[in-house]
Design an enzyme around this catalytic site. Structure first.
Site, PDB file in Angstrom:
ATOM      1  N   CYS A 288       0.814  -1.226   0.000  1.00 35.94           N
ATOM      2  CA  CYS A 288       0.000   0.000   0.000  1.00 35.94           C
ATOM      3  C   CYS A 288       0.844   1.272   0.000  1.00 35.94           C
ATOM      4  O   CYS A 288       0.335   2.347  -0.310  1.00 35.94           O
ATOM      5  CB  CYS A 288      -0.948   0.010   1.187  1.00 35.94           C
ATOM      6  SG  CYS A 288      -2.109  -1.351   1.131  1.00 35.94           S
TER       7      CYS A 288
ATOM      8  N   HIS B 141      -3.678   7.240   2.432  1.00 40.89           N
ATOM      9  CA  HIS B 141      -4.014   5.907   1.908  1.00 40.89           C
ATOM     10  C   HIS B 141      -5.404   5.558   2.423  1.00 40.89           C
ATOM     11  O   HIS B 141      -5.721   5.750   3.590  1.00 40.89           O
ATOM     12  CB  HIS B 141      -2.983   4.889   2.396  1.00 40.89           C
ATOM     13  CG  HIS B 141      -3.364   3.484   2.085  1.00 40.89           C
ATOM     14  ND1 HIS B 141      -3.801   3.095   0.838  1.00 40.89           N
ATOM     15  CD2 HIS B 141      -3.402   2.362   2.864  1.00 40.89           C
ATOM     16  CE1 HIS B 141      -4.071   1.803   0.864  1.00 40.89           C
ATOM     17  NE2 HIS B 141      -3.853   1.337   2.071  1.00 40.89           N
TER      18      HIS B 141
ATOM     19  N   ASN C   1     -10.164  -0.322  -0.287  1.00 40.89           N
ATOM     20  CA  ASN C   1      -8.700  -0.217  -0.233  1.00 40.89           C
ATOM     21  C   ASN C   1      -8.132  -0.723  -1.559  1.00 40.89           C
ATOM     22  O   ASN C   1      -8.212  -1.912  -1.850  1.00 40.89           O
ATOM     23  CB  ASN C   1      -8.182  -1.047   0.949  1.00 40.89           C
ATOM     24  CG  ASN C   1      -6.676  -0.986   1.098  1.00 40.89           C
ATOM     25  OD1 ASN C   1      -5.967  -0.490   0.228  1.00 40.89           O
ATOM     26  ND2 ASN C   1      -6.187  -1.500   2.207  1.00 40.89           N
TER      27      ASN C   1
HETATM   28  N1  COA Z   1     -18.644  -8.752   8.767  1.00 40.36           N
HETATM   29  C1  COA Z   1     -19.087  -9.013  10.009  1.00 40.36           C
HETATM   30  N2  COA Z   1     -18.280  -9.346  11.021  1.00 40.36           N
HETATM   31  C2  COA Z   1     -16.964  -9.413  10.773  1.00 40.36           C
HETATM   32  C3  COA Z   1     -16.433  -9.157   9.495  1.00 40.36           C
HETATM   33  C4  COA Z   1     -17.331  -8.820   8.476  1.00 40.36           C
HETATM   34  N3  COA Z   1     -16.923  -8.530   7.213  1.00 40.36           N
HETATM   35  N4  COA Z   1     -15.091  -9.295   9.542  1.00 40.36           N
HETATM   36  C5  COA Z   1     -14.776  -9.631  10.793  1.00 40.36           C
HETATM   37  N5  COA Z   1     -15.912  -9.714  11.544  1.00 40.36           N
HETATM   38  C6  COA Z   1     -16.037 -10.042  12.950  1.00 40.36           C
HETATM   39  C7  COA Z   1     -14.881 -10.852  13.477  1.00 40.36           C
HETATM   40  O1  COA Z   1     -15.081 -12.225  13.217  1.00 40.36           O
HETATM   41  C8  COA Z   1     -14.925 -10.520  14.949  1.00 40.36           C
HETATM   42  O2  COA Z   1     -15.915 -11.311  15.557  1.00 40.36           O
HETATM   43  P1  COA Z   1     -15.701 -11.918  17.028  1.00 40.36           P
HETATM   44  O3  COA Z   1     -15.554 -10.719  17.908  1.00 40.36           O
HETATM   45  O4  COA Z   1     -16.925 -12.708  17.239  1.00 40.36           O
HETATM   46  O5  COA Z   1     -14.445 -12.722  16.934  1.00 40.36           O
HETATM   47  C9  COA Z   1     -15.401  -9.071  14.986  1.00 40.36           C
HETATM   48  O6  COA Z   1     -16.024  -8.833  13.712  1.00 40.36           O
HETATM   49  C10 COA Z   1     -14.301  -8.071  15.222  1.00 40.36           C
HETATM   50  O7  COA Z   1     -13.218  -8.369  14.338  1.00 40.36           O
HETATM   51  P2  COA Z   1     -11.921  -7.484  14.313  1.00 40.36           P
HETATM   52  O8  COA Z   1     -10.986  -8.018  13.280  1.00 40.36           O
HETATM   53  O9  COA Z   1     -11.385  -7.337  15.714  1.00 40.36           O
HETATM   54  O10 COA Z   1     -12.542  -6.095  13.849  1.00 40.36           O
HETATM   55  P3  COA Z   1     -11.865  -4.695  13.749  1.00 40.36           P
HETATM   56  O11 COA Z   1     -12.652  -3.697  14.465  1.00 40.36           O
HETATM   57  O12 COA Z   1     -10.385  -4.748  14.003  1.00 40.36           O
HETATM   58  O13 COA Z   1     -12.049  -4.354  12.199  1.00 40.36           O
HETATM   59  C11 COA Z   1     -10.715  -4.310  10.194  1.00 40.36           C
HETATM   60  C12 COA Z   1     -11.449  -5.170  11.232  1.00 40.36           C
HETATM   61  C13 COA Z   1     -10.027  -5.221   9.210  1.00 40.36           C
HETATM   62  C14 COA Z   1     -11.729  -3.451   9.491  1.00 40.36           C
HETATM   63  C15 COA Z   1      -9.686  -3.413  10.912  1.00 40.36           C
HETATM   64  O14 COA Z   1      -8.934  -4.195  11.803  1.00 40.36           O
HETATM   65  C16 COA Z   1      -8.729  -2.734   9.965  1.00 40.36           C
HETATM   66  O15 COA Z   1      -9.115  -1.868   9.213  1.00 40.36           O
HETATM   67  N6  COA Z   1      -7.443  -3.050  10.044  1.00 40.36           N
HETATM   68  C17 COA Z   1      -6.407  -2.372   9.317  1.00 40.36           C
HETATM   69  C18 COA Z   1      -6.531  -2.549   7.845  1.00 40.36           C
HETATM   70  C19 COA Z   1      -5.396  -1.832   7.213  1.00 40.36           C
HETATM   71  O16 COA Z   1      -5.185  -0.679   7.453  1.00 40.36           O
HETATM   72  N7  COA Z   1      -4.604  -2.529   6.470  1.00 40.36           N
HETATM   73  C20 COA Z   1      -3.301  -2.010   6.180  1.00 40.36           C
HETATM   74  C21 COA Z   1      -3.240  -1.158   5.064  1.00 40.36           C
HETATM   75  S1  COA Z   1      -3.492  -2.055   3.631  1.00 40.36           S
END
Ligand code: COA
Length: 317
Positions: free
Chosen positions: A113, A244, A274
């Site tokens: 990214c 980004h 993204n």
């Molecule tokens: N729909 C519904 N529920 C979902 C889901 C979806 N698409 N994806 C994950 N979940 C669930 C998980 O299973 C988890 O459930 P649990 O609590 O029962 O285990 C819950 O939602 C929370 O998951 P988590 O991964 O902790 O959520 P989060 O708040 O961290 O959000 C992202 C997930 C990926 C959106 C977030 O972590 C993120 O944006 N990370 C950085 C991404 C990024 O910047 N990448 C680098 C640059 S490319």
């Protein structure tokens, strides 16, 4: 003193749009979850006949038009991509063929990214030292091809597209500074395997989202400080943040750090998802073409991605 300035911008997004509601039919997710956690509503998905280089070509031609230049004027081609058409040759060489801009150096940058910021930084060095006069820098990605469409934790996040800029030698900045970094200690937090690696698993994007999220917010905080300090400017002098576009919550944290209202942030994450290395040049192009970003304004570009890699650029547009 030679600087490089942005002479033109371009972008390409595939026609097909995949909405959160469409995704609800594919995996156990909801529009509300995706919107609340990421800010994403929809993303563009390429057609079977499209590739990273076809999208890169469309963006590059638009940037050349905007700069009032032709393919013959380019003397360097850099493509940031994590999804090249082929393992080799580079997508930049395939793009060079599409543009018939033969002879100049052409190479890809693999910084996920942060690929566009890395490419911008490299091109800026070549222009500053007089080796290149007009560089084409592209970020282009076919992420839908490496997304596991059964994994709800990643498939809702990514989209396809390409963005491009033409950098041109100038007596005035231009690019005031670029800053690029990496920390390979975290290479396992976000990756896509390939068929020649040691990982016997499909070549899909794998991410420990929460871990990446926390490091991203802190790291982007630091790079904002580094960029402002290097240029000896106050945050109040930034006209536009062009981040980004991975997650609205990460973007909001950076805007808050800069005391910038969200109206001064170019946001495309809601419509593009993204798009990795394509996200910043696409957002820049969007800001320019919608008339928000004006000549003479000060832009802060910042990126964070797999590697981990990160970087920024302070730009007088
Ligand atoms: N729909 C519904 N529920 C979902 C889901 C979806 N698409 N994806 C994950 N979940 C669930 C998980 O299973 C988890 O459930 P649990 O609590 O029962 O285990 C819950 O939602 C929370 O998951 P988590 O991964 O902790 O959520 P989060 O708040 O961290 O959000 C992202 C997930 C990926 C959106 C977030 O972590 C993120 O944006 N990370 C950085 C991404 C990024 O910047 N990448 C680098 C640059 S490319």
């Amino acid at each position: 003193m030679i600087y490089s300035r942005i002479a033109g911008t371009g972008g390409y997004l595939p026609e097909k749009v995949l909405s959160n509601n469409n995704l609800e039919q594919m995996v156990d997710t909801s529009d509300q979850w995706i919107l609340e956690r990421t800010g994403i509503s929809r993303r563009h998905i390429m057609e079977d006949h499209e590739t990273t280089s076809t999208m890169a070509e469309a963006a590059a031609r638009q940037a050349l038009d905007a700069a009032g230049l032709t393919t013959k004027d380019i003397d360097m081609i850099i493509v940031g991509t994590a999804t090249p058409d082929r393992t080799f040759p580079s997508t930049a060489c395939i793009l060079q063929h599409r543009l018939e801009a033969y002879g100049c150096p052409a190479f890809d940058v693999g910084a996920a990214c942060a690929g566009f910021i890395y490419g911008l930084s490299i091109a800026d060095q070549f222009i500053r030292n007089g080796v290149a006069k007009r560089a084409l820098v592209v970020g282009a990605e076919s992420l839908s091809r490496i997304v596991d469409w059964t994994d709800r934790s990643t498939c809702v996040l990514f989209g396809d597209g390409a963005g491009a800029v033409i950098l041109e030698a100038s007596g005035q900045p231009g690019i005031c500074s670029t800053h690029i970094h990496a920390n390979g200690f975290y290479n396992d937090l976000l990756y896509a395997a390939n068929h020649i690696g040691e990982l016997k698993e499909p070549a899909y994007i794998k991410m420990q989202g929460n871990g990446v999220f926390k490091i991203a917010v802190k790291t982007l905080d630091d790079i904002v400080d580094e960029t402002l300090a290097y240029n000896n400017i106050d945050k109040s002098e930034i006209d536009w943040l062009i981040p980004h576009q991975a997650n609205l919550r990460i973007i909001t944290a950076t805007a808050k750090k800069l005391d910038l209202p969200m109206e001064r942030v170019i946001l495309t994450v809601q419509d593009h998802g993204n798009t990795s290395s394509a996200s910043i040049p696409l957002a820049l192009n969007h800001g320019v073409r919608t008339g928000k970003i004006k000549r003479g304004e000060t832009l802060l570009l910042e990126a964070f991605g797999a590697g981990l890699t990160w970087g920024s650029a302070l730009v007088k547009y």
